[in-house]
Design a protein around this motif. Structure first.
Motif, PDB file in Angstrom:
ATOM      1  N   ILE A   1     161.802  24.648  26.455  1.00  0.00           N
ATOM      2  CA  ILE A   1     161.223  23.309  26.358  1.00  0.00           C
ATOM      3  C   ILE A   1     160.298  23.010  27.541  1.00  0.00           C
ATOM      4  O   ILE A   1     159.291  22.326  27.390  1.00  0.00           O
ATOM      5  N   VAL A   2     160.586  23.547  28.712  1.00  0.00           N
ATOM      6  CA  VAL A   2     159.766  23.271  29.898  1.00  0.00           C
ATOM      7  C   VAL A   2     158.335  23.759  29.681  1.00  0.00           C
ATOM      8  O   VAL A   2     157.378  23.014  29.897  1.00  0.00           O
ATOM      9  N   SER A   3     158.183  24.987  29.233  1.00  0.00           N
ATOM     10  CA  SER A   3     156.826  25.504  28.998  1.00  0.00           C
ATOM     11  C   SER A   3     156.195  24.870  27.761  1.00  0.00           C
ATOM     12  O   SER A   3     154.977  24.853  27.620  1.00  0.00           O
ATOM     13  N   SER A   4     157.008  24.332  26.866  1.00  0.00           N
ATOM     14  CA  SER A   4     156.496  23.703  25.651  1.00  0.00           C
ATOM     15  C   SER A   4     155.880  22.329  25.903  1.00  0.00           C
ATOM     16  O   SER A   4     155.207  21.787  25.034  1.00  0.00           O
ATOM     17  N   LEU A   5     156.103  21.747  27.061  1.00  0.00           N
ATOM     18  CA  LEU A   5     155.638  20.395  27.336  1.00  0.00           C
ATOM     19  C   LEU A   5     154.287  20.340  28.043  1.00  0.00           C
ATOM     20  O   LEU A   5     153.966  19.348  28.686  1.00  0.00           O
ATOM     21  N   SER A   6     153.482  21.379  27.900  1.00  0.00           N
ATOM     22  CA  SER A   6     152.146  21.341  28.497  1.00  0.00           C
ATOM     23  C   SER A   6     151.295  20.315  27.749  1.00  0.00           C
ATOM     24  O   SER A   6     151.463  20.084  26.548  1.00  0.00           O
ATOM     25  N   LEU A   7     150.377  19.692  28.447  1.00  0.00           N
ATOM     26  CA  LEU A   7     149.516  18.678  27.841  1.00  0.00           C
ATOM     27  C   LEU A   7     148.720  19.281  26.689  1.00  0.00           C
ATOM     28  O   LEU A   7     148.552  18.662  25.638  1.00  0.00           O
ATOM     29  N   GLU A   8     148.250  20.497  26.877  1.00  0.00           N
ATOM     30  CA  GLU A   8     147.488  21.175  25.816  1.00  0.00           C
ATOM     31  C   GLU A   8     148.308  21.284  24.530  1.00  0.00           C
ATOM     32  O   GLU A   8     147.828  21.004  23.437  1.00  0.00           O
ATOM     33  N   ARG A   9     149.544  21.672  24.667  1.00  0.00           N
ATOM     34  CA  ARG A   9     150.391  21.839  23.488  1.00  0.00           C
ATOM     35  C   ARG A   9     150.761  20.480  22.866  1.00  0.00           C
ATOM     36  O   ARG A   9     150.802  20.340  21.654  1.00  0.00           O
ATOM     37  N   LEU A  10     151.037  19.498  23.707  1.00  0.00           N
ATOM     38  CA  LEU A  10     151.438  18.186  23.190  1.00  0.00           C
ATOM     39  C   LEU A  10     150.311  17.453  22.470  1.00  0.00           C
ATOM     40  O   LEU A  10     150.561  16.603  21.619  1.00  0.00           O
ATOM     41  N   THR A  11     149.062  17.754  22.825  1.00  0.00           N
ATOM     42  CA  THR A  11     147.927  17.072  22.194  1.00  0.00           C
ATOM     43  C   THR A  11     147.380  17.830  20.988  1.00  0.00           C
ATOM     44  O   THR A  11     146.443  17.370  20.347  1.00  0.00           O
ATOM     45  N   ASP A  12     147.953  18.964  20.672  1.00  0.00           N
ATOM     46  CA  ASP A  12     147.563  19.739  19.491  1.00  0.00           C
ATOM     47  C   ASP A  12     148.637  19.521  18.426  1.00  0.00           C
ATOM     48  O   ASP A  12     149.756  20.017  18.547  1.00  0.00           O
ATOM     49  N   ASP A  13     148.297  18.751  17.395  1.00  0.00           N
ATOM     50  CA  ASP A  13     149.288  18.389  16.373  1.00  0.00           C
ATOM     51  C   ASP A  13     150.007  19.596  15.780  1.00  0.00           C
ATOM     52  O   ASP A  13     151.206  19.540  15.515  1.00  0.00           O
TER      53      ASP A  13
END
Length: 81
Positions: free
Chosen positions: A47-59
């Motif tokens: 989950i830590v690496s999954s919370l990058s801004l790039e990933r969170l802003t890509d639906d």
């Protein structure tokens, strides 16, 4: 898992659990000589690496975030209370 005495800092409880990762504690309380901890657990720290801004802003990527589950740890206190 360690539970510390708030006044002395001494380890009051030490319990070996299967590995997990968590950010948030939902609730804690004492019952029947145990410290109970409700928390949102993940199987691993992915989950830590999954919370990058790039990933969170890509639906398409944000939909695939690891899911947590609420678990209750019941940690017996030394001497039962």
């Amino acid at each position: 898992v360690h539970v510390l005495d708030r006044r002395s800092g001494a380890v009051e409880v030490h319990v070996v659990q299967p590995p997990f990762f968590f950010f948030h504690v939902c609730n804690t309380f004492e019952a029947d000589g145990a410290v109970c901890v409700d928390l949102c657990a993940f199987d691993d720290p992915e989950i830590v690496s999954s919370l990058s801004l790039e990933r969170l802003t890509d639906d398409s990527q944000a939909r695939d975030l690891p899911r947590s589950r609420v678990v209750r740890l019941s940690l017996p206190r030394r001497g039962g209370g």
